[in-house]
Design an enzyme around this catalytic site. Structure first.
Site, short mmCIF file in Angstrom:
data_model
loop_
_atom_site.label_atom_id
_atom_site.label_comp_id
_atom_site.label_asym_id
_atom_site.label_seq_id
_atom_site.Cartn_x
_atom_site.Cartn_y
_atom_site.Cartn_z
N ARG A 48 0.83 -1.22 0.00
CA ARG A 48 0.00 0.00 0.00
C ARG A 48 0.86 1.27 0.00
O ARG A 48 0.35 2.36 -0.24
CB ARG A 48 -0.98 0.00 1.18
N TYR A 102 -14.74 11.64 -19.54
CA TYR A 102 -15.10 10.26 -19.27
C TYR A 102 -16.23 10.22 -18.21
O TYR A 102 -16.19 10.99 -17.24
CB TYR A 102 -13.86 9.52 -18.76
N LYS A 199 -6.66 0.43 -20.32
CA LYS A 199 -6.85 0.59 -21.75
C LYS A 199 -5.56 0.26 -22.51
O LYS A 199 -5.15 -0.87 -22.53
CB LYS A 199 -7.38 2.00 -22.03
C1 LIG Z 1 -11.71 3.75 -18.72
C2 LIG Z 1 -11.38 5.17 -18.56
C3 LIG Z 1 -11.21 5.74 -17.29
C4 LIG Z 1 -11.44 4.96 -16.00
O1 LIG Z 1 -10.53 3.95 -15.85
P1 LIG Z 1 -10.80 2.61 -15.02
O2 LIG Z 1 -9.54 1.85 -15.20
O3 LIG Z 1 -12.01 1.96 -15.59
O4 LIG Z 1 -11.04 3.01 -13.59
C5 LIG Z 1 -10.83 7.07 -17.22
N1 LIG Z 1 -10.67 7.81 -18.33
C6 LIG Z 1 -10.85 7.31 -19.56
C7 LIG Z 1 -10.65 8.18 -20.74
C8 LIG Z 1 -11.21 5.97 -19.72
O5 LIG Z 1 -11.39 5.49 -20.95
#
Ligand SMILES: *Cc1c(COP(=O)(O)O)cnc(C)c1O
Length: 385
Positions: A48, A102, A199
């Site tokens: 952590r 987002y 992503k």
């Molecule tokens: C998916 C996404 C997020 C959030 O991310 P998580 O990993 O789902 O918490 C934030 N910003 C953008 C542009 C995204 O595509």
């Protein structure tokens, strides 16, 4: 070899790796300990505290990719976003956020900030005049996200950074859609760069993670809150992410290439009324995108004409997957009207430029001819009789 001169793919593959000094294995060993000795050791290690060997190794890779001094890896993109925002915003402070964001970030602001006494203004547009207009006496942070979801609008990063410097404000960017392969906000004057590592960093639709890159001073400031909030990433997933990032450069470049070709193809398609992709000359922000991006990314949106049934189109796809998330090596599509923007009224959607026939397209690394064949057979079946 000077570290600064290493190329993108070399950094992706090697920077930060944990050396296997014992067995000379080719990849980083995983250290899963959640308990480390405290005697005779300067650093008190604990997962952590974001300081296990694997966590620290991955932070080095992210920092090198984003051209910053330091970085932190989080359990999700939202953990990275919420921790960064709350680290710099206190009771009575104000933040300027761009209007197209987002959905999860939007919810964080709208559902939580009042509780903490944090004030906020969303800009009316992405024009720098609207950012200027939104700044108040108690403004501390400007937050942007470019290219935006789902219409791939582009914010002028240099202008926002300049405006913020003038007013001594911290700038934050969600750099998820572009990835550091295509956009380096630190080199354009932005202070804090945030990613949903779920992503393009992960790239295989099997990891949830987040990252923040910034100066050592800013990262330390975010870390002080991060260890109290507790949003760190497990070392198994840290290791998976390090493995995945080795191919990020070649993956994203392949996705750039496919997306540009597909955007050009779809723009001429008889079933398509509009394509939103910053790499198209017809895109309103094409010149701006070209001036601040090395590549235009793998994300685009397009509108099917009214004669086509969007649900039937999704059901007819054989290769491309209708899917909530994005940025994997596989091509995926999503209907903002049916998902991210479902709670808005049709009028509100229209105001934001989100048509019922709008399809967000995360372009994968498959062969272009196969993606095109799949799109075409599904479009054919989706034609209303
Ligand atoms: C998916 C996404 C997020 C959030 O991310 P998580 O990993 O789902 O918490 C934030 N910003 C953008 C542009 C995204 O595509």
């Amino acid at each position: 070899m000077k570290k600064k001169n290493l190329g993108l793919n070399t950094v992706c593959t090697h920077t930060g790796e944990v050396k296997d000094t014992q067995f000379k294995g080719a990849v980083s060993p995983i250290y899963l300990s959640s308990s480390y000795a405290f005697e005779d050791i300067d650093e008190k290690r604990y997962p952590r505290y974001f300081n296990t060997p694997n966590q620290q190794a991955l932070c080095k890779k992210v920092a090198a990719l984003e051209h910053t001094e330091d970085a932190l890896i989080f359990g999700s993109g939202m953990a990275a976003i919420s921790t960064s925002l709350l680290a710099f915003l206190h009771k009575g402070d104000h933040i300027v956020l761009q209007n197209a964001l987002y959905g999860g970030t939007m919810n964080l602001v709208l559902e939580e900030f009042d509780k903490y006494g944090i004030e906020y203004t969303f800009t009316e547009s992405l024009d720098i005049k609207d950012f200027k207009k939104a700044i108040q006496k108690n403004t501390k942070v400007i937050y942007i996200e470019t290219p935006s979801n789902p219409l791939l609008k582009v914010t002028d990063i240099r202008k926002v950074a300049k405006l913020a410097k003038k007013h001594k404000l911290i700038t934050m960017i969600d750099n998820t859609f572009a990835s550091p392969v295509n956009q380096l906000p630190a080199t354009l004057g932005i202070d804090i760069i945030i990613h949903s590592a779920t992503k393009y960093f992960g790239g295989h639709s099997d990891i949830l993670a987040g990252a923040v890159a910034a100066s050592a001073e800013h990262i330390n400031h975010i870390f002080q809150l991060a260890k109290n909030l507790g949003g760190s990433l497990s070392d198994f997933t840290v290791w998976m992410l390090e493995r995945s990032m080795k191919t990020m450069g070649i993956r994203v470049k392949a996705q750039n290439k496919n997306a540009l070709k597909l955007a050009n193809y779809l723009e001429k398609h008889e079933a398509v009324s509009k394509v939103y992709y910053p790499g198209l000359k017809s895109h309103e922000d094409y010149e701006l995108a070209k001036s601040q991006m090395a590549g235009f990314g793998g994300m685009m949106s397009f509108e099917l004409k009214d004669e086509y049934n969007v649900s039937k189109f999704f059901k007819s796809l054989k290769l491309i997957k209708p899917s909530m998330s994005l940025a994997g090596v596989e091509s995926t599509v999503l209907s903002p009207t049916q998902t991210s923007h479902a709670l808005l009224t049709p009028e509100e959607r229209k105001k934001q430029g989100i048509a019922d026939g709008l399809i967000r397209f995360s372009v994968g690394i498959e062969d272009k001819k196969d993606i095109i064949a799949d799109l075409n057979q599904a479009i054919k079946k989706a034609k209303k009789k």
